[in-house]
Design a protein around this motif. Structure first.
Motif, PDB file in Angstrom:
ATOM      1  N   PHE A   1       7.514  -0.543  10.940  1.00  0.00           N
ATOM      2  CA  PHE A   1       8.724  -0.508  10.121  1.00  0.00           C
ATOM      3  C   PHE A   1       8.997  -1.754   9.294  1.00  0.00           C
ATOM      4  CE2 PHE A   1       9.814   2.079  13.997  1.00  0.00           C
ATOM      5  CZ  PHE A   1       9.608   3.306  13.391  1.00  0.00           C
ATOM      6  N   CYS A   2       8.344  -2.847   9.575  1.00  0.00           N
ATOM      7  CA  CYS A   2       8.707  -4.109   8.924  1.00  0.00           C
ATOM      8  C   CYS A   2       7.571  -4.693   8.113  1.00  0.00           C
ATOM      9  CB  CYS A   2       9.192  -5.121   9.968  1.00  0.00           C
ATOM     10  SG  CYS A   2      10.622  -4.562  10.910  1.00  0.00           S
ATOM     11  N   SER A   3       6.675  -3.844   7.613  1.00  0.00           N
ATOM     12  CA  SER A   3       5.595  -4.309   6.753  1.00  0.00           C
ATOM     13  C   SER A   3       5.780  -3.739   5.359  1.00  0.00           C
ATOM     14  CB  SER A   3       4.231  -3.885   7.311  1.00  0.00           C
ATOM     15  OG  SER A   3       4.090  -2.480   7.225  1.00  0.00           O
ATOM     16  N   ALA A   4       5.126  -4.346   4.392  1.00  0.00           N
ATOM     17  CA  ALA A   4       5.265  -3.906   3.001  1.00  0.00           C
ATOM     18  C   ALA A   4       4.768  -2.473   2.813  1.00  0.00           C
ATOM     19  CB  ALA A   4       4.496  -4.850   2.086  1.00  0.00           C
ATOM     20  N   ASP A   5       3.837  -2.029   3.663  1.00  0.00           N
ATOM     21  CA  ASP A   5       3.275  -0.687   3.517  1.00  0.00           C
ATOM     22  C   ASP A   5       4.170   0.399   4.098  1.00  0.00           C
ATOM     23  OD1 ASP A   5       1.058  -1.779   2.334  1.00  0.00           O
ATOM     24  OD2 ASP A   5      -0.124  -1.835   4.185  1.00  0.00           O
ATOM     25  N   SER A   6       5.144   0.022   4.917  1.00  0.00           N
ATOM     26  CA  SER A   6       5.907   1.025   5.644  1.00  0.00           C
ATOM     27  C   SER A   6       6.924   1.756   4.778  1.00  0.00           C
ATOM     28  CB  SER A   6       6.632   0.378   6.837  1.00  0.00           C
ATOM     29  OG  SER A   6       7.544  -0.620   6.399  1.00  0.00           O
ATOM     30  N   ALA A   7       7.381   1.139   3.684  1.00  0.00           N
ATOM     31  CA  ALA A   7       8.433   1.758   2.868  1.00  0.00           C
ATOM     32  C   ALA A   7       7.917   2.924   2.034  1.00  0.00           C
ATOM     33  CB  ALA A   7       9.071   0.711   1.955  1.00  0.00           C
ATOM     34  N   GLY A   8       6.649   2.904   1.662  1.00  0.00           N
ATOM     35  CA  GLY A   8       6.105   3.970   0.827  1.00  0.00           C
ATOM     36  C   GLY A   8       6.552   3.833  -0.620  1.00  0.00           C
ATOM     37  N   GLY A   9       6.100   4.783  -1.446  1.00  0.00           N
ATOM     38  CA  GLY A   9       6.545   4.801  -2.834  1.00  0.00           C
ATOM     39  C   GLY A   9       5.813   3.852  -3.753  1.00  0.00           C
ATOM     40  N   ASP A  10       4.715   3.219  -3.300  1.00  0.00           N
ATOM     41  CA  ASP A  10       3.962   2.307  -4.152  1.00  0.00           C
ATOM     42  C   ASP A  10       3.040   3.128  -5.055  1.00  0.00           C
ATOM     43  OD1 ASP A  10       2.415   0.411  -5.359  1.00  0.00           O
ATOM     44  OD2 ASP A  10       1.571  -0.428  -3.523  1.00  0.00           O
ATOM     45  N   PRO A  11       3.272   3.138  -6.369  1.00  0.00           N
ATOM     46  CA  PRO A  11       2.443   3.966  -7.264  1.00  0.00           C
ATOM     47  C   PRO A  11       0.955   3.649  -7.165  1.00  0.00           C
ATOM     48  CG  PRO A  11       4.410   3.203  -8.414  1.00  0.00           C
ATOM     49  CD  PRO A  11       4.361   2.468  -7.106  1.00  0.00           C
ATOM     50  N   GLU A  12       0.605   2.390  -6.952  1.00  0.00           N
ATOM     51  CA  GLU A  12      -0.807   2.004  -6.915  1.00  0.00           C
ATOM     52  C   GLU A  12      -1.525   2.545  -5.675  1.00  0.00           C
ATOM     53  OE1 GLU A  12      -2.789   0.365  -9.181  1.00  0.00           O
ATOM     54  OE2 GLU A  12      -1.085   0.808 -10.472  1.00  0.00           O
ATOM     55  N   ARG A  13      -0.769   2.956  -4.680  1.00  0.00           N
ATOM     56  CA  ARG A  13      -1.379   3.506  -3.465  1.00  0.00           C
ATOM     57  C   ARG A  13      -1.200   5.026  -3.360  1.00  0.00           C
ATOM     58  NH1 ARG A  13      -2.345  -0.303   0.531  1.00  0.00           N
ATOM     59  NH2 ARG A  13      -1.981   1.240   2.167  1.00  0.00           N
ATOM     60  N   ALA A  14      -0.545   5.612  -4.358  1.00  0.00           N
ATOM     61  CA  ALA A  14      -0.215   7.041  -4.284  1.00  0.00           C
ATOM     62  C   ALA A  14      -1.457   7.924  -4.218  1.00  0.00           C
ATOM     63  CB  ALA A  14       0.647   7.432  -5.474  1.00  0.00           C
ATOM     64  N   TRP A  15      -2.556   7.501  -4.812  1.00  0.00           N
ATOM     65  CA  TRP A  15      -3.768   8.322  -4.825  1.00  0.00           C
ATOM     66  C   TRP A  15      -4.304   8.603  -3.419  1.00  0.00           C
ATOM     67  CZ3 TRP A  15      -8.551   6.522  -2.997  1.00  0.00           C
ATOM     68  CH2 TRP A  15      -8.609   5.150  -2.721  1.00  0.00           C
ATOM     69  N   ARG A  16      -3.988   7.722  -2.481  1.00  0.00           N
ATOM     70  CA  ARG A  16      -4.467   7.905  -1.105  1.00  0.00           C
ATOM     71  C   ARG A  16      -3.831   9.124  -0.436  1.00  0.00           C
ATOM     72  NH1 ARG A  16      -6.893   3.128   0.879  1.00  0.00           N
ATOM     73  NH2 ARG A  16      -6.678   1.333  -0.527  1.00  0.00           N
ATOM     74  N   LYS A  17      -2.685   9.556  -0.956  1.00  0.00           N
ATOM     75  CA  LYS A  17      -1.994  10.704  -0.357  1.00  0.00           C
ATOM     76  C   LYS A  17      -2.423  12.033  -0.969  1.00  0.00           C
ATOM     77  CE  LYS A  17       2.075   9.120  -1.438  1.00  0.00           C
ATOM     78  NZ  LYS A  17       3.549   9.038  -1.555  1.00  0.00           N
ATOM     79  N   VAL A  18      -3.228  11.996  -2.026  1.00  0.00           N
ATOM     80  CA  VAL A  18      -3.641  13.230  -2.705  1.00  0.00           C
ATOM     81  C   VAL A  18      -4.693  13.947  -1.865  1.00  0.00           C
ATOM     82  CG1 VAL A  18      -4.669  14.215  -4.777  1.00  0.00           C
ATOM     83  CG2 VAL A  18      -3.137  12.247  -4.962  1.00  0.00           C
ATOM     84  N   GLN A  19      -4.429  15.207  -1.566  1.00  0.00           N
ATOM     85  CA  GLN A  19      -5.341  15.988  -0.732  1.00  0.00           C
ATOM     86  C   GLN A  19      -6.543  16.496  -1.546  1.00  0.00           C
ATOM     87  OE1 GLN A  19      -4.732  16.414   2.694  1.00  0.00           O
ATOM     88  NE2 GLN A  19      -3.153  14.891   2.203  1.00  0.00           N
ATOM     89  N   ARG A  20      -7.658  16.652  -0.873  1.00  0.00           N
ATOM     90  CA  ARG A  20      -8.888  17.240  -1.435  1.00  0.00           C
ATOM     91  C   ARG A  20      -9.422  16.448  -2.625  1.00  0.00           C
ATOM     92  NH1 ARG A  20      -7.417  23.735  -1.183  1.00  0.00           N
ATOM     93  NH2 ARG A  20      -6.975  23.784   1.049  1.00  0.00           N
ATOM     94  N   ARG A  21      -9.410  15.166  -2.487  1.00  0.00           N
ATOM     95  CA  ARG A  21      -9.914  14.312  -3.568  1.00  0.00           C
ATOM     96  C   ARG A  21     -11.343  13.859  -3.311  1.00  0.00           C
ATOM     97  NH1 ARG A  21      -6.933  10.912  -0.185  1.00  0.00           N
ATOM     98  NH2 ARG A  21      -8.103   9.064   0.485  1.00  0.00           N
ATOM     99  N   GLY A  22     -11.894  14.200  -2.154  1.00  0.00           N
ATOM    100  CA  GLY A  22     -13.151  13.616  -1.694  1.00  0.00           C
ATOM    101  C   GLY A  22     -14.363  13.906  -2.550  1.00  0.00           C
ATOM    102  N   ARG A  23     -14.341  15.017  -3.298  1.00  0.00           N
ATOM    103  CA  ARG A  23     -15.554  15.382  -4.054  1.00  0.00           C
ATOM    104  C   ARG A  23     -15.542  14.890  -5.490  1.00  0.00           C
ATOM    105  NH1 ARG A  23     -16.820  21.625  -2.072  1.00  0.00           N
ATOM    106  NH2 ARG A  23     -16.988  21.136   0.162  1.00  0.00           N
TER     107      ARG A  23
END
Length: 392
Positions: A189-211
């Motif tokens: 809860f107390c790290s920069a990654d915990s809040a979410g909403g970072d546009p630069e990291r949003a691609w990691r949440k996209v499903q079925r991107r592996g191919r």
């Protein structure tokens, strides 16, 4: 009936609450929100307790919440909360709040022989023998005026947190796990990654991107960032702006024109001029970007060895959790376990993995290393947990 809390509807009242919390150095805190049609949780009520005083802070009636965001970020004030993830995400997305000095009763409970996913009602009954009469779980907290039952419900969410925390801390200290719980709460809860909403990291949440090809993966980074930024601007869920399959197809097709965009399945005619221009600019920028690191590919030899070892590692993890009276969900999920075993088999650096550091390494990680090396075995017991770990 419980004592009625005090309603706060203006800045002066919020200042009184935050001043009381800072003077005490601690407060209990909870929120009521809606999160169905918006990008960020819509905060409808914030409950704060200091000593015997409870305030219900009503942003819909004009009470500003920025000072509460500052309080949540203040390391000099401990915030006692239960399952605070969505509450903290709301303050992070609305006010850029990075939480500090938070105590979560739900996580703490998992370190003292209780589940780490218990509701507040269940936890209060188990630890304090307090039974709440809660009938407002599915209330529409955006409607005004609030009913008296809603006000009491909101107040009860913070009324008993301080004695609950005291009891859990006693149990943690008796088991020597105070530092374990503190480290886990901070990590979650107390790290920069915990809040979410970072546009630069949003691609990691996209499903079925592996191919996607490496170049398409690079485009995906910018397309996903555009979607995240657009969703935040519109205050809509990201999936309402563009669904994952369409995001992947845009990255794959790399359109150069509005006409190219319209040929992509799922695009429809929903994009206006501004969105079209921004999305094409995102694609163009992605074409100049260095692709993100490739997804890990596990060699077949290692995968087969991990699969074999995991048949013993899974029950070993369960035994360790039962022996330690520790909630298994706090230690590792199957993906964590497999990733750690892969690293052990491949002789990779383990120190960056959850099971390779801190209390998890002490509890289970070291045993898994010895298991892969053939230095431990499992045998049957006549009583629970029916399996025991033995040195070979």
């Amino acid at each position: 009936m419980s004592e009625m809390p005090r309603m706060v509807t203006d800045a002066a009242g919020v200042d009184e609450v935050t001043a009381a919390a800072r003077q005490a150095g601690t407060c209990t805190l909870d929120t009521e929100f809606l999160w169905e049609k918006t990008y960020a949780p819509q905060l409808c009520l914030v409950q704060v307790g200091v000593g015997d005083e409870i305030w219900l802070i009503d942003p819909l009636a004009g009470a500003p919440l920025e000072p509460l965001g500052e309080l949540i970020a203040d390391p000099a004030v401990e915030k006692l909360m239960h399952a605070p993830s969505a509450d903290l995400i709301a303050f992070g997305l609305h006010f850029g709040t990075l939480p500090a000095n938070v105590f979560d009763t739900q996580i703490a409970a998992g370190f003292v022989g209780l589940t780490a996913s218990a509701s507040l009602d269940r936890l209060l009954e188990a630890v304090l023998k307090v039974r709440l009469d809660h009938n407002e779980t599915f209330s529409d907290w955006s409607r005004r005026p609030l009913k008296e039952t809603q006000m009491l419900y909101g107040a009860d969410d913070v009324r008993y947190l301080a004695p609950l925390v005291a009891a859990l801390r006693t149990s943690l200290a008796q088991r020597g796990r105070s530092e374990w719980a503190a480290a886990e709460i901070t990590r979650r809860f107390c790290s920069a990654d915990s809040a979410g909403g970072d546009p630069e990291r949003a691609w990691r949440k996209v499903q079925r991107r592996g191919r996607l090809s490496p170049q398409a993966q690079a485009v995906l980074v910018d397309v996903a960032a555009w979607r995240e930024t657009s969703a935040r601007r519109r205050d809509q869920p990201a999936g309402w702006v563009m669904k994952d399959p369409t995001v992947v197809e845009v990255a794959r097709a790399m359109p150069r024109s509005a006409n190219d965009l319209q040929q992509i399945r799922g695009m429809g005619k929903s994009l206006g001029e501004r969105d079209t221009a921004e999305l094409l600019a995102a694609v163009a920028n992605g074409l100049t970007r260095t692709p993100p690191p490739a997804e890990r590919s596990v060699p077949q030899r290692i995968a087969k060895q991990v699969e074999a070892v995991a048949t013993l590692a899974v029950p070993m993890a369960r035994i360790r959790c039962i022996d330690a009276d520790l909630a298994p969900e706090l230690v590792a999920n199957r993906a964590d376990l497999d990733r750690f075993l892969e690293a052990v088999v491949a002789d990779e650096d383990l120190s960056t993995l959850p099971l390779g550091q801190g209390w998890r390494k002490e509890l289970l990680g070291d045993d898994l290393i010895r298991l892969v090396a053939g230095k431990v075995s499992l045998s049957l017991n006549q009583s629970a947990p029916f399996l025991r770990i033995e040195d070979r």
